[in-house]
Design a protein around this motif. Structure first.
Motif, short mmCIF file in Angstrom:
data_model
loop_
_atom_site.label_atom_id
_atom_site.label_comp_id
_atom_site.label_asym_id
_atom_site.label_seq_id
_atom_site.Cartn_x
_atom_site.Cartn_y
_atom_site.Cartn_z
N LEU A 178 0.82 -1.22 0.00
CA LEU A 178 0.00 0.00 0.00
C LEU A 178 0.84 1.26 0.00
CD1 LEU A 178 -2.71 -1.20 2.54
CD2 LEU A 178 -3.04 -0.82 0.09
N ALA A 179 2.01 1.20 0.66
CA ALA A 179 2.87 2.39 0.72
C ALA A 179 3.39 2.78 -0.66
CB ALA A 179 4.04 2.14 1.66
N GLN A 180 3.38 1.84 -1.61
CA GLN A 180 3.85 2.13 -2.97
C GLN A 180 2.70 2.46 -3.92
OE1 GLN A 180 7.16 2.27 -3.20
NE2 GLN A 180 7.16 1.61 -1.04
N THR A 181 1.49 2.55 -3.38
CA THR A 181 0.30 2.78 -4.21
C THR A 181 -0.09 4.25 -4.17
OG1 THR A 181 -0.47 0.55 -3.67
CG2 THR A 181 -2.11 2.09 -4.55
N PRO A 182 -0.39 4.86 -5.30
CA PRO A 182 -0.81 6.27 -5.31
C PRO A 182 -2.14 6.47 -4.59
CG PRO A 182 -0.17 5.54 -7.52
CD PRO A 182 -0.28 4.32 -6.67
N ILE A 183 -2.26 7.59 -3.90
CA ILE A 183 -3.52 7.95 -3.26
C ILE A 183 -4.59 8.07 -4.34
CG2 ILE A 183 -4.73 9.62 -1.82
CD1 ILE A 183 -2.49 8.18 -0.39
N GLY A 184 -5.75 7.50 -4.07
CA GLY A 184 -6.85 7.55 -5.03
C GLY A 184 -6.88 6.39 -6.01
N ALA A 185 -5.83 5.55 -5.98
CA ALA A 185 -5.77 4.41 -6.89
C ALA A 185 -6.61 3.26 -6.36
CB ALA A 185 -4.33 3.96 -7.08
N PRO A 186 -7.13 2.41 -7.26
CA PRO A 186 -7.87 1.23 -6.80
C PRO A 186 -6.91 0.22 -6.18
CG PRO A 186 -7.64 1.20 -9.19
CD PRO A 186 -7.12 2.53 -8.73
N VAL A 187 -7.39 -0.49 -5.17
CA VAL A 187 -6.59 -1.52 -4.52
C VAL A 187 -7.44 -2.79 -4.38
CG1 VAL A 187 -5.12 0.09 -3.25
CG2 VAL A 187 -7.22 -0.75 -2.20
N ASP A 188 -6.76 -3.91 -4.42
CA ASP A 188 -7.37 -5.22 -4.19
C ASP A 188 -6.34 -6.01 -3.40
OD1 ASP A 188 -8.38 -7.77 -4.22
OD2 ASP A 188 -8.97 -7.74 -6.34
N ILE A 189 -6.54 -6.08 -2.08
CA ILE A 189 -5.48 -6.61 -1.23
C ILE A 189 -6.06 -7.41 -0.07
CG2 ILE A 189 -5.38 -4.54 0.23
CD1 ILE A 189 -2.27 -4.89 0.13
N ALA A 190 -5.36 -8.45 0.33
CA ALA A 190 -5.72 -9.23 1.50
C ALA A 190 -5.01 -8.66 2.71
CB ALA A 190 -5.35 -10.69 1.30
N VAL A 191 -5.74 -8.47 3.81
CA VAL A 191 -5.15 -7.88 5.01
C VAL A 191 -5.53 -8.69 6.25
CG1 VAL A 191 -5.19 -5.55 4.01
CG2 VAL A 191 -7.09 -6.32 5.43
N GLY A 192 -4.62 -8.69 7.22
CA GLY A 192 -4.89 -9.24 8.53
C GLY A 192 -4.80 -10.75 8.61
N ALA A 193 -5.08 -11.25 9.82
CA ALA A 193 -5.11 -12.69 10.13
C ALA A 193 -3.76 -13.35 9.91
CB ALA A 193 -6.19 -13.40 9.30
N ARG A 194 -2.69 -12.60 10.03
CA ARG A 194 -1.36 -13.20 9.92
C ARG A 194 -0.91 -13.76 11.27
NH1 ARG A 194 0.83 -12.28 5.01
NH2 ARG A 194 0.01 -10.51 3.81
#
Length: 496
Positions: A353-369
């Motif tokens: 996410l830190a390499q993703t532009p603000i306002g860009a679409p994201v599709d990412i799995a988070v948590g449960a690690r």
């Protein structure tokens, strides 16, 4: 008691504290324990801050303070390292002369891999080092546990009297004042100790409501007795499966019969209201909370994701609640009212996410690690709303917007328990219809801002349903796990 050759007594200050859920797969590492030393350690206590009378009443000798936000058990090597640092610091002070006193800022619910009584071990080691004549005074959380090894090692002991803990610093100052008074009088009190076979979660024992409110209101009158120094009630810590976990009463003072009677009185009062404890907030399912929040004419409506509360020991990355929210189209449509969801932590997700532009679409799995028990990683498909850096607890932070739902993802564990936690990343609880956060009872700022509240009984390492967690090592019988064939005696044990 030591008789230092110095005009002023020499008093060391040290602290080592965390609240640990043994049902949480998180393990507390070095990063979880910010270290405070030097004048910063002394100055954090108002009673001995520069310009106070007590500041000039002793030589205040800082050793080390290490306090972590709640989590899982402490890694054995981390505990050993911090314990050694504190003992080495005390040894260095002893090399310069005897210590008249030691003030210890501890919790009482620190679990360590391979141990059952971490505070008992730590304080006993301090006592063995400083010797029998040094006066040791300890301040604790009322959600801590009290064992005989701990009591044998201290001369003075007290704990918070409010939950939420609005008197935390006042309690630490009381422990310091009691220590100075004991040194001035040249004597230390006896301790009357009663174990009470009750183990309840903090959300059922808040002093905001009855019966805990009246129970703790008994303390000042007892403390005011001339024979009494301090009176304390520990609720105990319900999310650790250790033999020491139970409620406790300790009354300290100089008259054996008086302190025994008063300790028995408090213990009996606690036992007599055991069936009256209820949740401090309106309990319900997550779905019931969301329904109520959307229907509320005023906002924000607060929902506690109580099973994964990092303020009580939850990992902070259980995704069960987030998964349910993402599946609710009432929250994720573009015209949905604003819902804030705090939070899950995921270092690997932040790298992306830190390499993703603000306002860009994201599709990412988070948590449960760390804790994938209740649910696996949550797939978040939305727009990167904002990125933030520099939070000392959370590290980097991303906010992903999915319709009206704003999902907060952090690099490291963080409890969102204050309004400023949200406003620091550009989110306003006051403007949100619903705020979902990993918490149990609401801390003061959130309590003041809420216009409705559901204490959602969600799964996780600090599940409010203790039966669902499955304790098997606590002493039995224990209320509410068991029925009692006869009333417990609740007689006080007197310790020097």
């Amino acid at each position: 008691m030591s008789t230092s050759s110095s005009t002023l007594p020499r008093i060391a200050i040290a602290g080592f504290a965390i609240e640990s859920s043994t049902f949480s797969p998180h393990r507390a590492d070095f990063r979880d324990f910010p270290i405070v030393t030097g004048d910063a350690l002394v100055n954090r206590y108002a009673s001995i801050a520069p310009g106070t009378q007590l500041r000039d009443a002793a030589q205040w000798l800082p050793v080390l303070g290490a306090r972590a936000i709640p989590g899982g058990p402490v890694l054995a090597n981390v505990y050993a390292s911090i314990r050694t640092q504190i003992l080495d610091g005390l040894a260095a002070l002893l090399a310069e002369g005897p210590l008249d006193g030691v003030f210890l800022d501890i919790h009482g619910a620190m679990s360590v891999d391979g141990m059952d009584d971490a505070e008992g071990d730590f304080v006993s080691a301090v006592r063995a080092l400083v010797g029998p004549d040094t006066v040791i005074s300890a301040a604790m959380d009322l959600h801590g546990n009290v064992t005989q090894p701990l009591l044998d090692a201290v001369n003075l002991i007290t704990c918070f009297r409010l939950a939420p803990h609005e008197d935390a610093w006042e309690t630490r100052d009381r422990a310091i004042i009691n220590l100075v008074d004991a040194l001035r009088q040249g004597r230390t009190p006896l301790k009357a100790w009663v174990r009470v076979p009750i183990l309840l979660p903090g959300e059922k024992t808040s002093t905001r409501v009855e019966p805990a409110k009246s129970l703790y209101e008994r303390i000042p009158a007892i403390e005011a007795l001339p024979e009494v120094v301090d009176a304390a009630i520990w609720v105990g810590y319900a999310w650790a499966d250790e033999p020491r976990c139970n409620a406790t009463v300790v009354v300290t003072g100089y008259d054996r019969e008086v302190i025994a009677a008063r300790a028995h009185e408090l213990a009996r009062a606690f036992w007599d209201v055991r069936d009256e404890f209820e949740f401090v907030g309106p309990p319900g399912t997550l779905a019931e909370g969301v329904d109520a929040g959307l229907a509320s004419a005023t906002h924000p409506y607060l929902i506690s994701d109580s099973g994964d509360n990092p303020g009580a020991g939850g990992t902070g990355d259980v995704t069960w609640t987030l998964t349910q929210l993402l599946a609710d189209e009432r929250l994720t449509a573009e015209d949905s009212p604003i819902t804030l969801c705090a939070s899950v932590f995921d270092h690997e997700a932040l790298e992306v996410l830190a390499q993703t532009p603000i306002g860009a679409p994201v599709d990412i799995a988070v948590g449960a690690r760390v804790d994938s028990g209740p649910a696996g990683p949550a797939r978040v498909v939305g727009i990167l709303h904002s990125l933030h850096e520099g939070d000392p607890a959370a590290g980097r932070i991303a906010v992903i917007r999915v319709g009206g739902l704003h999902v907060i993802v952090t690099e490291f564990r963080k409890a969102y328990h204050a309004v400023t936690d949200f406003t620091a990343i550009g989110l306003s609880p006051a403007d949100a219809q619903i705020v979902v956060t990993k918490i149990g009872y609401l801390e003061p700022e959130l309590y003041d801002v809420q216009r409705g509240w559901t204490l959602a009984l969600t799964p996780g390492g600090v599940d409010q349903d203790l039966e669902r967690l499955g304790h098997h090592r606590i002493d039995r019988p224990m209320f509410p796990f068991d029925t009692f064939d006869h009333e417990p005696a609740l007689e006080a044990v007197i310790l020097p």
